[in-house]
Scaffold this motif. Structure first.
Motif, PDB file in Angstrom:
ATOM      1  N   PHE A 162       0.442  -1.694  -0.027  1.00  0.00           N
ATOM      2  CA  PHE A 162       0.027  -0.111   0.066  1.00  0.00           C
ATOM      3  C   PHE A 162       0.658   1.089   0.176  1.00  0.00           C
ATOM      4  O   PHE A 162       1.998   1.308   0.925  1.00  0.00           O
ATOM      5  CB  PHE A 162      -1.079   0.203   1.347  1.00  0.00           C
ATOM      6  N   ASN A 163       0.466   2.438  -0.454  1.00  0.00           N
ATOM      7  CA  ASN A 163       1.429   3.333  -0.928  1.00  0.00           C
ATOM      8  C   ASN A 163       0.179   4.371  -0.139  1.00  0.00           C
ATOM      9  O   ASN A 163      -0.831   4.552  -0.404  1.00  0.00           O
ATOM     10  CB  ASN A 163       1.599   3.812  -2.016  1.00  0.00           C
ATOM     11  N   TYR A 164       1.055   5.553   0.412  1.00  0.00           N
ATOM     12  CA  TYR A 164       0.002   6.139   1.470  1.00  0.00           C
ATOM     13  C   TYR A 164       0.448   7.665   1.080  1.00  0.00           C
ATOM     14  O   TYR A 164       1.774   8.130   1.040  1.00  0.00           O
ATOM     15  CB  TYR A 164      -0.441   6.244   2.952  1.00  0.00           C
ATOM     16  N   GLU A 165      -0.555   8.594   1.311  1.00  0.00           N
ATOM     17  CA  GLU A 165       0.128  10.303   0.707  1.00  0.00           C
ATOM     18  C   GLU A 165      -0.392  10.307   2.288  1.00  0.00           C
ATOM     19  O   GLU A 165      -1.322  10.281   3.011  1.00  0.00           O
ATOM     20  CB  GLU A 165      -0.548  10.821  -0.002  1.00  0.00           C
ATOM     21  N   ILE A 166       0.619  11.383   3.108  1.00  0.00           N
ATOM     22  CA  ILE A 166       0.768  11.915   4.476  1.00  0.00           C
ATOM     23  C   ILE A 166       0.680  12.955   3.620  1.00  0.00           C
ATOM     24  O   ILE A 166       1.410  14.002   3.471  1.00  0.00           O
ATOM     25  CB  ILE A 166       1.995  11.701   5.384  1.00  0.00           C
ATOM     26  N   ILE A 167      -0.423  13.789   4.322  1.00  0.00           N
ATOM     27  CA  ILE A 167      -0.922  15.589   4.058  1.00  0.00           C
ATOM     28  C   ILE A 167      -0.938  15.833   5.536  1.00  0.00           C
ATOM     29  O   ILE A 167      -1.345  15.501   6.977  1.00  0.00           O
ATOM     30  CB  ILE A 167      -2.189  15.808   3.607  1.00  0.00           C
ATOM     31  N   GLY A 168      -0.015  17.527   5.303  1.00  0.00           N
ATOM     32  CA  GLY A 168       0.596  18.199   6.752  1.00  0.00           C
ATOM     33  C   GLY A 168       1.175  17.360   7.148  1.00  0.00           C
ATOM     34  O   GLY A 168       2.197  17.438   8.803  1.00  0.00           O
ATOM     35  N   PHE A 169       2.014  16.885   6.473  1.00  0.00           N
ATOM     36  CA  PHE A 169       3.248  16.078   8.041  1.00  0.00           C
ATOM     37  C   PHE A 169       4.567  17.036   7.534  1.00  0.00           C
ATOM     38  O   PHE A 169       5.183  16.947   6.460  1.00  0.00           O
ATOM     39  CB  PHE A 169       4.087  14.868   7.393  1.00  0.00           C
ATOM     40  N   ASP A 170       5.652  17.486   9.049  1.00  0.00           N
ATOM     41  CA  ASP A 170       6.488  18.640   8.574  1.00  0.00           C
ATOM     42  C   ASP A 170       8.056  17.651   9.171  1.00  0.00           C
ATOM     43  O   ASP A 170       8.668  18.619   8.871  1.00  0.00           O
ATOM     44  CB  ASP A 170       5.977  19.767   9.822  1.00  0.00           C
ATOM     45  N   GLY A 171       7.193  16.452   9.549  1.00  0.00           N
ATOM     46  CA  GLY A 171       8.856  16.251   9.890  1.00  0.00           C
ATOM     47  C   GLY A 171       9.997  15.063   8.946  1.00  0.00           C
ATOM     48  O   GLY A 171       9.521  15.968   7.154  1.00  0.00           O
ATOM     49  N   LYS A 172      10.740  14.778   9.253  1.00  0.00           N
ATOM     50  CA  LYS A 172      11.196  13.346   7.971  1.00  0.00           C
ATOM     51  C   LYS A 172      11.139  12.773   7.548  1.00  0.00           C
ATOM     52  O   LYS A 172      10.814  11.949   8.658  1.00  0.00           O
ATOM     53  CB  LYS A 172      13.323  13.796   8.458  1.00  0.00           C
ATOM     54  N   ILE A 173      10.601  11.962   6.368  1.00  0.00           N
ATOM     55  CA  ILE A 173      10.311  10.534   5.820  1.00  0.00           C
ATOM     56  C   ILE A 173      11.394   9.917   6.504  1.00  0.00           C
ATOM     57  O   ILE A 173      11.625   9.020   7.513  1.00  0.00           O
ATOM     58  CB  ILE A 173      10.180  10.346   4.620  1.00  0.00           C
ATOM     59  N   GLU A 174      12.631  10.271   6.323  1.00  0.00           N
ATOM     60  CA  GLU A 174      13.718   9.539   6.220  1.00  0.00           C
ATOM     61  C   GLU A 174      13.576   8.532   7.795  1.00  0.00           C
ATOM     62  O   GLU A 174      13.702   7.571   8.136  1.00  0.00           O
ATOM     63  CB  GLU A 174      15.336   9.765   6.160  1.00  0.00           C
ATOM     64  N   LYS A 175      13.497  10.057   9.332  1.00  0.00           N
ATOM     65  CA  LYS A 175      13.846   9.574  10.403  1.00  0.00           C
ATOM     66  C   LYS A 175      12.717   9.141  10.936  1.00  0.00           C
ATOM     67  O   LYS A 175      12.595   7.734  11.267  1.00  0.00           O
ATOM     68  CB  LYS A 175      13.420  11.010  11.275  1.00  0.00           C
ATOM     69  N   ALA A 176      11.346   8.932  10.138  1.00  0.00           N
ATOM     70  CA  ALA A 176      10.328   7.980  10.491  1.00  0.00           C
ATOM     71  C   ALA A 176      10.393   6.398   9.692  1.00  0.00           C
ATOM     72  O   ALA A 176      10.069   5.659  10.791  1.00  0.00           O
ATOM     73  CB  ALA A 176       8.690   8.579   8.951  1.00  0.00           C
ATOM     74  N   ASN A 177      11.010   6.512   8.690  1.00  0.00           N
ATOM     75  CA  ASN A 177      11.832   4.920   8.407  1.00  0.00           C
ATOM     76  C   ASN A 177      12.352   4.412   8.770  1.00  0.00           C
ATOM     77  O   ASN A 177      13.045   2.978   8.533  1.00  0.00           O
ATOM     78  CB  ASN A 177      11.650   5.157   6.846  1.00  0.00           C
ATOM     79  N   THR A 181      12.590   0.127  16.195  1.00  0.00           N
ATOM     80  CA  THR A 181      11.868  -0.471  17.892  1.00  0.00           C
ATOM     81  C   THR A 181      11.106  -1.542  18.001  1.00  0.00           C
ATOM     82  O   THR A 181      10.854  -1.936  16.556  1.00  0.00           O
ATOM     83  CB  THR A 181      11.198   0.370  18.153  1.00  0.00           C
ATOM     84  N   THR A 182      10.897  -2.708  18.904  1.00  0.00           N
ATOM     85  CA  THR A 182      10.181  -3.591  18.528  1.00  0.00           C
ATOM     86  C   THR A 182       8.726  -3.127  18.295  1.00  0.00           C
ATOM     87  O   THR A 182       8.363  -3.978  17.473  1.00  0.00           O
ATOM     88  CB  THR A 182      10.010  -4.299  20.087  1.00  0.00           C
ATOM     89  N   ASN A 183       7.735  -2.351  18.302  1.00  0.00           N
ATOM     90  CA  ASN A 183       7.330  -1.935  17.719  1.00  0.00           C
ATOM     91  C   ASN A 183       7.365  -1.043  16.489  1.00  0.00           C
ATOM     92  O   ASN A 183       6.590   0.436  17.093  1.00  0.00           O
ATOM     93  CB  ASN A 183       5.438  -1.419  19.440  1.00  0.00           C
ATOM     94  N   LYS A 184       7.712  -1.096  15.951  1.00  0.00           N
ATOM     95  CA  LYS A 184       8.568  -0.159  15.059  1.00  0.00           C
ATOM     96  C   LYS A 184       6.955   0.119  14.549  1.00  0.00           C
ATOM     97  O   LYS A 184       6.903   1.820  13.560  1.00  0.00           O
ATOM     98  CB  LYS A 184       9.249  -0.767  14.040  1.00  0.00           C
ATOM     99  N   ILE A 185       5.725  -0.511  13.885  1.00  0.00           N
ATOM    100  CA  ILE A 185       5.166   0.359  12.598  1.00  0.00           C
ATOM    101  C   ILE A 185       4.134   1.231  13.382  1.00  0.00           C
ATOM    102  O   ILE A 185       3.537   2.194  13.519  1.00  0.00           O
ATOM    103  CB  ILE A 185       4.051  -1.331  12.632  1.00  0.00           C
ATOM    104  N   ARG A 186       3.750   0.703  14.855  1.00  0.00           N
ATOM    105  CA  ARG A 186       2.819   1.749  15.844  1.00  0.00           C
ATOM    106  C   ARG A 186       4.213   2.842  16.361  1.00  0.00           C
ATOM    107  O   ARG A 186       3.913   4.215  15.786  1.00  0.00           O
ATOM    108  CB  ARG A 186       3.171   0.765  17.258  1.00  0.00           C
ATOM    109  N   ASP A 187       5.319   2.873  16.222  1.00  0.00           N
ATOM    110  CA  ASP A 187       5.958   3.923  16.769  1.00  0.00           C
ATOM    111  C   ASP A 187       6.580   4.862  15.212  1.00  0.00           C
ATOM    112  O   ASP A 187       6.356   6.157  15.911  1.00  0.00           O
ATOM    113  CB  ASP A 187       7.704   3.076  17.042  1.00  0.00           C
ATOM    114  N   ARG A 188       6.246   4.328  14.955  1.00  0.00           N
ATOM    115  CA  ARG A 188       6.379   5.121  12.978  1.00  0.00           C
ATOM    116  C   ARG A 188       4.755   5.649  13.285  1.00  0.00           C
ATOM    117  O   ARG A 188       5.027   7.408  12.303  1.00  0.00           O
ATOM    118  CB  ARG A 188       6.453   4.600  11.717  1.00  0.00           C
ATOM    119  N   VAL A 189       3.773   5.891  12.775  1.00  0.00           N
ATOM    120  CA  VAL A 189       2.499   5.823  12.860  1.00  0.00           C
ATOM    121  C   VAL A 189       2.815   6.817  13.984  1.00  0.00           C
ATOM    122  O   VAL A 189       2.130   8.601  13.115  1.00  0.00           O
ATOM    123  CB  VAL A 189       1.403   4.522  13.276  1.00  0.00           C
ATOM    124  N   LEU A 190       3.362   6.943  15.516  1.00  0.00           N
ATOM    125  CA  LEU A 190       3.216   7.890  16.526  1.00  0.00           C
ATOM    126  C   LEU A 190       4.337   9.109  15.786  1.00  0.00           C
ATOM    127  O   LEU A 190       3.289  10.266  16.257  1.00  0.00           O
ATOM    128  CB  LEU A 190       3.411   7.156  17.615  1.00  0.00           C
TER     129      LEU A 190
END
Length: 197
Positions: A162-177, A181-190
């Motif tokens: 799935f590809n998602y478009e994130i509207i209003g994101f001000d951070g660095k996508i590389e940092k999210a990727n 962590t053990t709960n990386k999906i949850r932590d990335r979404v947070l």
């Protein structure tokens, strides 16, 4: 027949037998309530030993095995429909045997329960008699609410993407990727939520 199958596989066989007997596929509303509308079924195509075609006509059902035709005594199927449904509801374990249905295999001249494969995701293929449908041969997936938990609409695999478009994101996508962590999906979404407007 002494093989065990899970509720999903037994459900696929139940749907096949039910449609074969009813000769129609009823439509449902968004709450899964049966409507008066239905599709008239003219063929059921199953991969048994080779391709088997169950031709459904006014005179009855004829199974075509390529070089020979077998007339199916459709009224003999009726008692197995309720027996299959009852056994499905009472089935215990990840896979189970349904007893006292061997007669159905003699009637349909096959003991094949599961016909799908990883290459063909259709659980049942039907030819429909409807002037509004362009492709008359349609593959359907059977999703049973008899099992627990309820069925998913998507059978995901490693190929699911799935590809998602994130509207209003001000951070660095590389940092999210790079969050690993053990709960990386949850932590990335947070992280994405915390850095969005």
């Amino acid at each position: 027949m002494g093989k065990k199958f899970n509720k999903g596989e037994w459900s696929e066989f139940y749907v096949f037998i039910k449609i074969l007997y009813d000769k129609k596929l009823y439509l449902l509303d968004s709450d899964l309530n049966q409507l008066d509308s239905f599709y008239k079924i003219v063929k059921i195509l199953r991969k048994e030993v080779g391709q088997s075609i169950y031709n459904i006509g006014e005179e009855g059902v004829v199974k075509n095995l390529g070089n020979k035709n077998i007339k199916i005594e459709i009224e003999k199927i009726k008692p197995y429909i309720s027996k299959l449904l009852k056994s499905l509801k009472e089935g215990i374990g990840s896979a189970f045997l349904i007893k006292d249905i061997d007669g159905i295999f003699d009637i349909i001249n096959s003991d094949i329960i599961k016909v799908g494969s990883s290459y063909n995701k259709s659980d049942i293929n039907l030819a429909i008699d409807d002037e509004n449908i362009l492709n008359k041969d349609i593959g359907f997936s059977v999703k049973s609410y008899i099992g627990n938990p309820p069925p998913t609409l998507l059978n995901s695999s490693q190929a699911t993407n799935f590809n998602y478009e994130i509207i209003g994101f001000d951070g660095k996508i590389e940092k999210a990727n790079n969050i690993n962590t053990t709960n990386k999906i949850r932590d990335r979404v947070l992280y994405l939520l915390d850095n969005s407007k």
